[in-house]
Scaffold this active site. Structure first.
Site, PDB file in Angstrom:
ATOM      1  N   CYS B 133       0.804  -1.229   0.000  1.00 39.41           N
ATOM      2  CA  CYS B 133       0.000   0.000   0.000  1.00 39.41           C
ATOM      3  C   CYS B 133       0.835   1.276   0.000  1.00 39.41           C
ATOM      4  O   CYS B 133       0.575   2.200  -0.781  1.00 39.41           O
ATOM      5  CB  CYS B 133      -0.946   0.013   1.202  1.00 39.41           C
ATOM      6  SG  CYS B 133      -0.162  -0.463   2.759  1.00 39.41           S
ATOM      7  N   HIS B 257      -3.147   6.430   4.248  1.00 36.14           N
ATOM      8  CA  HIS B 257      -1.756   6.681   4.647  1.00 36.14           C
ATOM      9  C   HIS B 257      -1.318   8.085   4.211  1.00 36.14           C
ATOM     10  O   HIS B 257      -1.656   8.529   3.114  1.00 36.14           O
ATOM     11  CB  HIS B 257      -0.808   5.708   3.949  1.00 36.14           C
ATOM     12  CG  HIS B 257      -0.949   4.277   4.352  1.00 36.14           C
ATOM     13  ND1 HIS B 257      -1.609   3.866   5.484  1.00 36.14           N
ATOM     14  CD2 HIS B 257      -0.471   3.139   3.768  1.00 36.14           C
ATOM     15  CE1 HIS B 257      -1.542   2.542   5.576  1.00 36.14           C
ATOM     16  NE2 HIS B 257      -0.877   2.080   4.551  1.00 36.14           N
TER      17      HIS B 257
END
Lengths: 357, 357
Positions: B133, B257
């Site tokens: 990710c 994130h």
């Protein structure tokens, strides 16, 4: 006069805030003999009772006359208050340690992290500036490395706690978090920065803005980290000898800032993780927490309430010899503010740089 | 055979997890014609009912025979499950897009971010790996810059959301946060990483460990960011042409994130903030959110639920020509996992790289 029996008259300006209450605490625990304490704040807080060494002290409204007879002022009531009142305190013979950014960049005002540039105190003219919280802990971690191997460049990304914006901001983080957990909408009135136009929730979020964003695209917090580092380490806020750049981010943590720091040293041959670990381990104010095998590294919940700066995750850049990554955590209200301020006052007293009236 | 009327038989492996449920969602919204869906999970979840395009689908236990007749497998059930079952699916003629790290570093397995290296899909041997990710969103942000100006070095510090460790980890963050707000002690069973020895609370804290810490002092997450970047951008996980280093930190944010990225470009003369902003603005999958005057920059709460990668706070290093700082945010469960996986499958279909049985 025997100062050890008489002691110093100390005033705390901004005594009721998140840093102010910690200034009282740190002063209680310090080596400074205090003959009298004055707790000063805005008219709103005047009359409130606080304690110093077990005794009640009534908070007074801060005015120019409040500093009559005062030897040491510890100030943390905001930049505009310091700008207005500290010259009045100096006029009355006090030495002021100022936790705001009001005077930090004035050439004749020492900007001091005692572990790094205590000697700058000898040139004071009544006001000594305490650096920005995020700068201080970086200085404690990097100074031993700079002294041993030299520094060419510092690239820092911060993970800054809510309390850096004050007690009301910390309360906002908690109330936002509770609203989020209750499935309610979060309302934001303070973050990213009180005086700015837009406000965004911090709870369960990240805000890449601390203080105002300036025309050069950097936030004022980032600007401070760049120029304060140069002034503290090199004596000149624009010294190009060490290149510094910063990205400052507010994170949903109450107390203690984290910093991911990348450095490039001058002495690429001799610098190593082992050598840096040894330097940190022996450095004043720094604590090595770097044991990957046992998952030991600095964390805000462990640093909070402590005076030290914790350093870990020290790693070599695997492709760039002489460059290293590390992770640094410290209590932004103590070493980043109240403790560094009181520590400066301790050094002023120890070095006989305060005149007792 | 007219695939547009018949469509593909698709299996989702690990259908009940945080990424699995989003794989279903993203597949529903994709351009892939689906003739039949199979939802596979561990025996524990077998029998559970989920929905696909409004119809109930019973979750089946994943076994080698589950892949009979399946054309496309989207996998996110953990590395060991992928290692065991995907070769079985390939044996039965399926093409697998794997969201785990099981096959990422195998030389004959393409590691793909469609915006960057879609062409690598043409060399697939039945398994295509979805990158980590934190790597994916960095690739979307940096590829347009690499293409225009070249990249010499990437230094990244991550601010990674709890959901990257799965649904149970996300639940742990919430229950810890509620305990903290109630003044209770927080108990930690998952973070920093499920399989490791020590566990620490993430709520109102920062954990500079994602995945295990390895002998070279880097965490496995940091290792992935370094080597996946090289494989995606340069085709070789050890290519020294672009230097990459990373510090990965878990933050108390549920989804999306953040990344503070420092880059040094090759073409120092032509690279500028304006040029980079224009590149990001025109880049597929990237959205420019960079208006400091109006306090516009990427935030997790705004990125969550979106497929795009948001880029802002683009600034020149004021002392190092050709170097820039930026701040990048993306939904780690969508572009960082489910959407990138489905997007790869869409490209496989569009490029006619899946054989329909």
């Amino acid at each position: 006069m025997n100062i050890m029996s008489e002691g110093y008259e100390v005033a705390i300006l901004g005594a009721t805030g998140a840093v102010g209450t910690r200034l009282i605490q740190q002063l209680e625990q310090s080596t400074i003999p205090v003959s009298k304490i004055r707790l000063l704040a805005s008219s709103r807080s005047a009359g409130k009772k606080l304690q110093f060494k077990g005794e009640d002290v009534v908070v007074e409204e801060a005015k120019p006359e409040s500093f009559e007879g005062v030897d040491i002022v510890l100030a943390s009531a905001g930049g505009s208050v310091s700008k207005k009142l500290l010259p009045e305190a100096v006029k009355r013979g006090a030495v002021c340690v100022d936790n705001t950014s009001a005077f930090r960049m004035e050439p004749d005002v020492p900007l001091v992290v005692p572990e790094v540039n205590e000697k700058a105190l000898y040139n004071h003219h009544g006001i000594i500036a305490n650096p920005n919280c995020s700068t201080i802990q970086m200085m404690v971690a990097l100074e031993p490395i700079r002294k041993a191997f030299g520094l060419k460049q510092i690239i820092v990304s911060t993970y800054q706690a809510a309390s850096g914006a004050g007690q009301s901001a910390l309360n906002e983080l908690y109330s936002e978090a509770q609203d989020y957990l209750d499935g309610k909408e979060m309302s934001a009135d303070i973050f990213p920065t009180k005086g700015d136009k837009e406000h965004y929730p911090l709870a369960f979020n990240l805000l890449p803005q601390i203080d105002v964003l300036e025309d050069n695209l950097y936030s004022h917090e980032e600007w401070k980290m760049i120029h304060e580092t140069k002034k503290i380490m090199l004596g000149d806020m624009d010294d190009p000898k060490i290149k510094v750049t910063a990205t400052c981010v507010r994170v949903p943590v109450p107390i203690s800032h984290g910093e991911s720091i990348y450095i490039e040293v001058e002495d690429k041959e001799n610098a190593s993780v082992e050598a840096i670990r040894k330097l940190i381990d022996e450095a004043p104010g720094a604590v090595l927490q770097d044991d990957p095998e046992h998952q030991v590294y600095p964390q805000p919940i462990n640093a909070t309430g402590k005076r030290d700066t914790y350093v870990g995750r020290i790693r070599p850049d695997l492709e760039n010899k002489g460059a290293f990554n590390m992770w640094v955590v410290s209590d932004n209200l103590l070493k980043g503010a109240a403790w560094n301020t009181v520590q400066i006052a301790e050094r002023l007293v120890a070095d006989d740089l305060v005149e007792v009236k």
